[in-house]
Design an enzyme around this catalytic site. Structure first.
Site, short mmCIF file in Angstrom:
data_model
loop_
_atom_site.label_atom_id
_atom_site.label_comp_id
_atom_site.label_asym_id
_atom_site.label_seq_id
_atom_site.Cartn_x
_atom_site.Cartn_y
_atom_site.Cartn_z
N TYR A 98 -3.37 7.29 -1.83
CA TYR A 98 -2.68 6.45 -2.81
C TYR A 98 -2.94 6.96 -4.22
O TYR A 98 -4.01 7.51 -4.51
CB TYR A 98 -3.19 5.01 -2.74
CG TYR A 98 -2.74 4.21 -1.54
CD1 TYR A 98 -1.57 3.47 -1.57
CD2 TYR A 98 -3.50 4.20 -0.37
CE1 TYR A 98 -1.17 2.72 -0.48
CE2 TYR A 98 -3.11 3.46 0.73
CZ TYR A 98 -1.94 2.72 0.67
OH TYR A 98 -1.55 1.99 1.75
N TYR A 137 -5.01 7.24 7.05
CA TYR A 137 -6.20 7.50 6.24
C TYR A 137 -7.38 6.72 6.79
O TYR A 137 -7.21 5.68 7.45
CB TYR A 137 -5.96 7.14 4.76
CG TYR A 137 -5.52 5.72 4.50
CD1 TYR A 137 -6.44 4.67 4.42
CD2 TYR A 137 -4.19 5.42 4.29
CE1 TYR A 137 -6.05 3.38 4.17
CE2 TYR A 137 -3.78 4.13 4.03
CZ TYR A 137 -4.71 3.11 3.97
OH TYR A 137 -4.31 1.81 3.71
N ARG A 147 -6.34 3.77 9.39
CA ARG A 147 -5.14 2.96 9.29
C ARG A 147 -3.94 3.76 9.76
O ARG A 147 -3.76 4.91 9.39
CB ARG A 147 -4.87 2.54 7.83
CG ARG A 147 -5.83 1.61 7.16
CD ARG A 147 -5.84 0.16 7.64
NE ARG A 147 -4.67 -0.37 8.26
CZ ARG A 147 -3.66 -1.00 7.62
NH1 ARG A 147 -3.69 -1.13 6.32
NH2 ARG A 147 -2.66 -1.50 8.29
N HIS A 150 1.88 3.23 7.35
CA HIS A 150 2.48 1.94 7.02
C HIS A 150 3.01 1.96 5.60
O HIS A 150 2.59 2.76 4.77
CB HIS A 150 1.47 0.80 7.21
CG HIS A 150 0.27 0.92 6.32
ND1 HIS A 150 -0.79 1.76 6.61
CD2 HIS A 150 -0.05 0.32 5.14
CE1 HIS A 150 -1.71 1.66 5.66
NE2 HIS A 150 -1.27 0.81 4.75
N HIS A 152 3.77 -0.86 2.46
CA HIS A 152 3.59 -2.23 1.98
C HIS A 152 4.90 -2.74 1.38
O HIS A 152 5.57 -2.02 0.62
CB HIS A 152 2.50 -2.28 0.91
CG HIS A 152 1.16 -1.83 1.40
ND1 HIS A 152 0.19 -2.71 1.81
CD2 HIS A 152 0.62 -0.59 1.54
CE1 HIS A 152 -0.89 -2.04 2.17
NE2 HIS A 152 -0.65 -0.75 2.02
#
Length: 232
Positions: A98, A137, A147, A150, A152
């Protein structure tokens, strides 16, 4: 737990320590909705630019990763389209990183990918994004927990306090059965509603693969909310 193998531990997603830590530990605080709205941002159709929904065209160069198209309809409990709905997304890049100061994952940042986008639903309640498929990640503090890929999603209603925050997953992801976040949803049918469907009709030839994901705002078939969203 100490005597269990790593595989046995991973097969128990509900025992992940992180799933417990994501739940509130303090009682709810009553606030005046009007006061909250005055402190929040105000969005309008004029604020959403033509490149906001294409995350691959927000910088000078092309981002790395598999190009994907995300589209679907925002519906109410009766299946009616919700028009003019502000839909925002944010995600990791193709390496699972991110653009956020708290992300310490060793994966590289992509100078041509910020990972945020937004659009307004049309008269049919449809949204549309072009982006790259996010990478998996590691999820600390759990040992060997990752995870799954995905995206958000955040949806605003007619007021700032009317907001749904949730996550969309990809079909066939081998990490999904081990994911503590989606696994914390007890109802298997509700968990399944978080997984998009591959839709060849949304493909852009020689450009991107298409995924369809409808969002239902309320009612018995509502899309589950991420009540413990922490920007990850």
């Amino acid at each position: 737990m100490a005597s269990e193998t790593v595989q046995e531990e991973l097969s128990r997603p509900f025992l992940y320590r992180g799933a417990v830590e994501r739940h509130p530990v303090q009682p709810p605080v009553r606030v005046a909705p009007g006061a909250v709205e005055l402190a929040g941002p105000v969005f309008g159709a004029a604020d959403v630019g033509p490149l906001d929904s294409d995350l691959t065209r927000q910088h000078r160069g092309e981002p790395l990763g598999e190009r994907i198209t995300l589209s679907g309809r925002v519906l109410d409990r009766h299946g009616r389209p919700v028009r003019g709905q502000l839909v925002e997304i944010w995600q990791a890049n193709a390496a699972g990183r991110y653009v956020h100061e708290s992300d310490r994952h060793a994966a590289p940042l992509d100078p041509n990918f910020t990972g945020t986008g937004r659009c307004l639903t049309d008269d049919d309640g449809r949204y549309h994004f072009t982006t790259v498929r996010p990478g998996a990640y590691p999820w600390m503090p759990d040992s060997n927990a990752w995870r799954p890929a995905h995206v958000h999603f955040s949806l605003f209603g007619t007021a700032f306090t009317q907001r749904l925050v949730t996550q969309m997953y990809f079909p066939g992801d081998p990490l999904l059965p081990y994911d503590a976040v989606s696994g914390a949803i007890a109802d298997p049918a509700a968990r399944a509603r978080l997984v998009a469907a591959y839709d060849p009709g949304l493909n852009r030839p020689d450009r991107s693969l298409g995924y369809r994901w409808d969002i239902v705002l309320d009612g018995p078939a509502a899309t589950p909310a991420d009540d413990a969203e922490r920007r990850r």
